[in-house]
Enzyme design. Sequence first.
Site, PDB file in Angstrom:
ATOM      1  N   SER A  98      11.282   6.905  -2.690  1.00 42.15           N
ATOM      2  CA  SER A  98      10.295   6.314  -3.598  1.00 42.15           C
ATOM      3  C   SER A  98       9.645   7.434  -4.382  1.00 42.15           C
ATOM      4  O   SER A  98       9.534   8.566  -3.885  1.00 42.15           O
ATOM      5  CB  SER A  98       9.222   5.565  -2.795  1.00 42.15           C
ATOM      6  OG  SER A  98       8.116   5.239  -3.614  1.00 42.15           O
ATOM      7  N   TYR A 145       2.959   5.421   3.894  1.00 51.38           N
ATOM      8  CA  TYR A 145       4.264   5.066   3.335  1.00 51.38           C
ATOM      9  C   TYR A 145       4.805   6.225   2.505  1.00 51.38           C
ATOM     10  O   TYR A 145       5.981   6.606   2.623  1.00 51.38           O
ATOM     11  CB  TYR A 145       4.134   3.813   2.473  1.00 51.38           C
ATOM     12  CG  TYR A 145       5.339   3.516   1.609  1.00 51.38           C
ATOM     13  CD1 TYR A 145       6.469   2.919   2.146  1.00 51.38           C
ATOM     14  CD2 TYR A 145       5.329   3.822   0.243  1.00 51.38           C
ATOM     15  CE1 TYR A 145       7.578   2.646   1.346  1.00 51.38           C
ATOM     16  CE2 TYR A 145       6.429   3.550  -0.553  1.00 51.38           C
ATOM     17  CZ  TYR A 145       7.550   2.961   0.004  1.00 51.38           C
ATOM     18  OH  TYR A 145       8.646   2.699  -0.787  1.00 51.38           O
TER      19      TYR A 145
END
Length: 247
Positions: A145, A159
């Site tokens: 990501s 995350y």
Amino acid sequence: MTQLPAVLVTGGSRGIGAAICRLLATKGYAVAVNYASRADAAEAIVAEIKAAGGQAVAVGGDVADPAAVAAMFVAAEAALGPIGGLVNNAGLIGANAKLENQPQADIERLFAVNVYGTIYCAQEAVRRMSKAHGGAGGSIVNVSSVAARLGGLSGVVPYAATKGAVESLTKGLANEVARDGIRVNAVAPGMTATDMTTIEMREQAQKTGIPMARVGEAEEIAEAVLWLISPASSYVTGTVVTVSGGR
């Protein structure tokens, strides 16, 4: 014509994973659609692929459990033949809260799936693909990501930390297995419209300055994964391909 290898896609029953499974199948890859709990969703993807003339099988297994990962690979190979590609897509976003308010159990589960799960699956793939183990080589694509580089939106910092670990793993493993015939790369999506992202999260991401002024679609991420799995990227390893609308 060279036969394309079978590809195992973790978390393949929904979102980006489902888009990856569909696209790989249309290009001639046999696909193992992994799921953790939604067997119905995975079977629906498999049925869709088969209806279009492709080859696929649903394989259950929690990637955070090494024994389940090993069983998943065994089941996939029994149905489709040797696995020549792995897409480490399974992942959680975790609790939406400031770091000081993040529950310990949520953080541990987040790392168990996003980091340990990626490692366990990569281990199994290397054992089967590596020329040092009698394999034919292959390609591993980890789904990261842009949060790994940007730190993530407020509320999902853990995350972002897991994705930083995934990118470190990608580079390190790529160096380790390059001479064994395995390429290891990652795709780093920006904000993407899936069931993992809320409308509020998408709006917040756009406000932080996506140059293309929109969020991505799962199919756009799948295209980058396809390229990295395929022979078209045969001289690419240890690389993170960013698909983020310019962020």
